[in-house]
Write an enzyme that holds these catalytic residues in place. Structure first.
Site, PDB file in Angstrom:
ATOM      1  N   TYR A 107       0.843  -1.203   0.000  1.00 26.93           N
ATOM      2  CA  TYR A 107       0.000   0.000   0.000  1.00 26.93           C
ATOM      3  C   TYR A 107       0.881   1.257   0.000  1.00 26.93           C
ATOM      4  O   TYR A 107       0.688   2.176  -0.802  1.00 26.93           O
ATOM      5  CB  TYR A 107      -0.922  -0.008   1.227  1.00 26.93           C
ATOM      6  CG  TYR A 107      -1.546   1.339   1.532  1.00 26.93           C
ATOM      7  CD1 TYR A 107      -2.564   1.857   0.732  1.00 26.93           C
ATOM      8  CD2 TYR A 107      -1.109   2.116   2.606  1.00 26.93           C
ATOM      9  CE1 TYR A 107      -3.121   3.105   1.005  1.00 26.93           C
ATOM     10  CE2 TYR A 107      -1.665   3.350   2.889  1.00 26.93           C
ATOM     11  CZ  TYR A 107      -2.673   3.847   2.084  1.00 26.93           C
ATOM     12  OH  TYR A 107      -3.214   5.075   2.355  1.00 26.93           O
TER      13      TYR A 107
HETATM   14  N1  LIG Z   1      -7.873   7.116   6.889  1.00 26.43           N
HETATM   15  C1  LIG Z   1      -6.569   7.318   7.103  1.00 26.43           C
HETATM   16  O1  LIG Z   1      -6.082   7.261   8.234  1.00 26.43           O
HETATM   17  C2  LIG Z   1      -5.658   7.639   5.936  1.00 26.43           C
HETATM   18  C3  LIG Z   1      -4.289   7.817   6.209  1.00 26.43           C
HETATM   19  C4  LIG Z   1      -3.443   8.124   5.158  1.00 26.43           C
HETATM   20  C5  LIG Z   1      -3.943   8.278   3.884  1.00 26.43           C
HETATM   21  N2  LIG Z   1      -5.282   8.088   3.645  1.00 26.43           N
HETATM   22  C6  LIG Z   1      -5.771   8.267   2.275  1.00 26.43           C
HETATM   23  O2  LIG Z   1      -6.894   9.144   2.332  1.00 26.43           O
HETATM   24  C7  LIG Z   1      -7.842   8.769   1.334  1.00 26.43           C
HETATM   25  C8  LIG Z   1      -9.198   8.515   1.961  1.00 26.43           C
HETATM   26  O3  LIG Z   1      -9.066   7.472   2.917  1.00 26.43           O
HETATM   27  P1  LIG Z   1     -10.328   6.914   3.710  1.00 26.43           P
HETATM   28  O4  LIG Z   1      -9.835   6.387   4.990  1.00 26.43           O
HETATM   29  O5  LIG Z   1     -11.396   7.923   3.666  1.00 26.43           O
HETATM   30  O6  LIG Z   1     -10.707   5.663   2.778  1.00 26.43           O
HETATM   31  P2  LIG Z   1     -12.143   5.125   2.275  1.00 26.43           P
HETATM   32  O7  LIG Z   1     -11.908   3.735   1.786  1.00 26.43           O
HETATM   33  O8  LIG Z   1     -13.162   5.329   3.334  1.00 26.43           O
HETATM   34  O9  LIG Z   1     -12.478   6.072   1.044  1.00 26.43           O
HETATM   35  C9  LIG Z   1     -11.946   5.869  -0.251  1.00 26.43           C
HETATM   36  C10 LIG Z   1     -13.097   5.915  -1.248  1.00 26.43           C
HETATM   37  O10 LIG Z   1     -12.544   5.827  -2.564  1.00 26.43           O
HETATM   38  C11 LIG Z   1     -13.413   5.031  -3.355  1.00 26.43           C
HETATM   39  N3  LIG Z   1     -12.627   4.455  -4.452  1.00 26.43           N
HETATM   40  C12 LIG Z   1     -11.626   3.554  -4.343  1.00 26.43           C
HETATM   41  N4  LIG Z   1     -11.154   3.236  -5.558  1.00 26.43           N
HETATM   42  C13 LIG Z   1     -11.858   3.956  -6.458  1.00 26.43           C
HETATM   43  C14 LIG Z   1     -11.847   4.043  -7.882  1.00 26.43           C
HETATM   44  N5  LIG Z   1     -11.010   3.293  -8.614  1.00 26.43           N
HETATM   45  N6  LIG Z   1     -12.699   4.900  -8.488  1.00 26.43           N
HETATM   46  C15 LIG Z   1     -13.572   5.655  -7.745  1.00 26.43           C
HETATM   47  N7  LIG Z   1     -13.650   5.580  -6.389  1.00 26.43           N
HETATM   48  C16 LIG Z   1     -12.809   4.735  -5.766  1.00 26.43           C
HETATM   49  C17 LIG Z   1     -13.955   3.984  -2.389  1.00 26.43           C
HETATM   50  O11 LIG Z   1     -15.191   3.425  -2.837  1.00 26.43           O
HETATM   51  C18 LIG Z   1     -14.090   4.773  -1.098  1.00 26.43           C
HETATM   52  O12 LIG Z   1     -15.403   5.276  -0.916  1.00 26.43           O
HETATM   53  C19 LIG Z   1      -7.251   7.555   0.628  1.00 26.43           C
HETATM   54  O13 LIG Z   1      -6.550   8.016  -0.511  1.00 26.43           O
HETATM   55  C20 LIG Z   1      -6.289   6.995   1.642  1.00 26.43           C
HETATM   56  O14 LIG Z   1      -5.255   6.248   1.027  1.00 26.43           O
HETATM   57  C21 LIG Z   1      -6.150   7.769   4.649  1.00 26.43           C
END
Ligand SMILES: NC(=O)c1ccc[n+]([C@@H]2O[C@H](COP(=O)([O-])OP(=O)(O)OC[C@H]3O[C@@H](n4cnc5c(N)ncnc54)[C@H](O)[C@@H]3O)[C@@H](O)[C@H]2O)c1
Length: 317
Positions: free
Chosen positions: A150
């Site tokens: 990841y």
């Molecule tokens: N939550 C954390 O602590 C954290 C930490 C570091 C980075 N991030 C990054 O922040 C972002 C949001 O994270 P989150 O925790 O809200 O995750 P999440 O999984 O709740 O949200 C991601 C959304 O993206 C959508 N998605 C995935 N692939 C897709 C595609 N190919 N086309 C269209 N939609 C798509 C999913 O359906 C989902 O609703 C992500 O990029 C994640 O890598 C999150």
């Protein structure tokens, strides 16, 4: 009225960002594929407020599979790119293919679209690009060394955006979020599992001995940094977004028990492959360049998450 595209709008952070933009009077075109990383009902629930808002439109689409329709970007002032397949554990083995698609291919496609239209793109990167970091607190110029597939995809996305910037002049900003938590947190993340175990009276499994620590970031603070990056960051900038609330997981368990007024059944399991031992952000750069700082400490943020799940002890509420 500014109009933004938010990818991953049905996710934990994306839906919170969407609500915040709508509350600020912006129009939002949200894109989400409702991927199977976790159940659709949780995403529908997260998006329910936005769906009722007259300034919100949803485009259900897989960004890696199909290009955005031409009309989607008309009148858009900027793109918040949060869509991704998150989580380190599932990124090993056969799971990796979906990470390549949802993270690398989707980011390549959205960078193409943003570059062609001259749109600024704010990208959700991750502290996991640092791996077991070479220095703590970790500044942005610390050499990246991800230890999970990841993390590798997130670092690849950062490089991809830099390559697009050279090629098409794409204006991009990368935000390295450090463990975000709060209401709507993803079901695979520790605090949500903790709260569910409390509510259901089931066991909470800690991966490892609980000494692993994280710089926890409340979701409203992460969203504020994301919006500030769209408005104020210089093109090509990279920022750590860390809440400044470093805590070991076992100390979080104790705090949750205190706030909920109940004990948890904790079981210690195997350490998960790709999980780093510690994260701690140096946030000097974002504080000085964007004037951002975290406003919610761990006790207040955890109280909000417990409260949203109906698990806060009455005396603490
Ligand atoms: N939550 C954390 O602590 C954290 C930490 C570091 C980075 N991030 C990054 O922040 C972002 C949001 O994270 P989150 O925790 O809200 O995750 P999440 O999984 O709740 O949200 C991601 C959304 O993206 C959508 N998605 C995935 N692939 C897709 C595609 N190919 N086309 C269209 N939609 C798509 C999913 O359906 C989902 O609703 C992500 O990029 C994640 O890598 C999150």
């Amino acid at each position: 009225m500014p109009r933004y595209l938010v990818t991953g709008c049905a996710g934990f952070i994306g839906s919170t960002l969407t609500d915040s933009l709508l509350a600020d009077g912006c129009e939002v075109l949200g894109v989400d594929a409702f991927t199977d990383y976790y159940d659709r009902p949780a995403k529908e629930e997260a998006l329910s407020g936005a769906r009722d808002h007259p300034s919100f439109t949803l485009l259900e689409q897989d960004l890696a599979a199909d290009p955005l329709p031409e009309h989607a970007l008309e009148g858009i002032d900027g793109i918040f790119h949060l869509a991704a397949r998150p989580g380190v554990r599932a990124s090993w083995g056969a799971g990796f293919e979906a990470y390549v698609s949802d993270n690398i291919l989707a980011t390549h496609a959205i960078a193409d679209a943003a570059g062609a239209r001259g749109l600024r793109l704010v990208f959700a990167s991750s502290s996991s690009i640092y791996g077991d970091a070479l220095a703590y607190p970790t500044a942005e110029d610390t050499p990246p060394s991800p230890i999970s597939p990841y993390g590798v995809t997130k670092l690849a996305c950062e490089h991809l955006l830099a390559a697009h910037a050279r090629d098409s002049g794409l204006e991009h900003v990368a935000l390295r979020y450090f463990t975000v938590y709060g209401p709507r947190q993803r079901p695979d993340m520790a605090f949500t599992r903790l709260v569910a175990a409390l509510v259901d009276g089931t066991e909470f499994e800690i991966y490892g001995d609980g000494s692993q620590s994280r710089d926890f970031t409340f979701v409203a603070d992460a969203v504020a940094a994301t919006i500030a990056a769209m408005h104020e960051a210089p093109p090509g900038a990279t920022y750590n977004v860390g809440g400044g609330s470093e805590a070991a997981l076992r100390d979080v368990v104790a705090l949750v028990e205190e706030l909920a007024g109940r004990s948890l059944h904790v079981r210690y399991g195997e350490r998960a492959a790709g999980d780093v031992k510690r994260t701690l952000a140096d946030t000097t750069r974002i504080r000085s360049e964007l004037g951002w700082r975290p406003r919610t400490d761990l006790r207040a943020g955890l109280s909000a998450q417990l409260d949203a799940a109906g698990a806060l002890a009455p005396s603490t509420g």
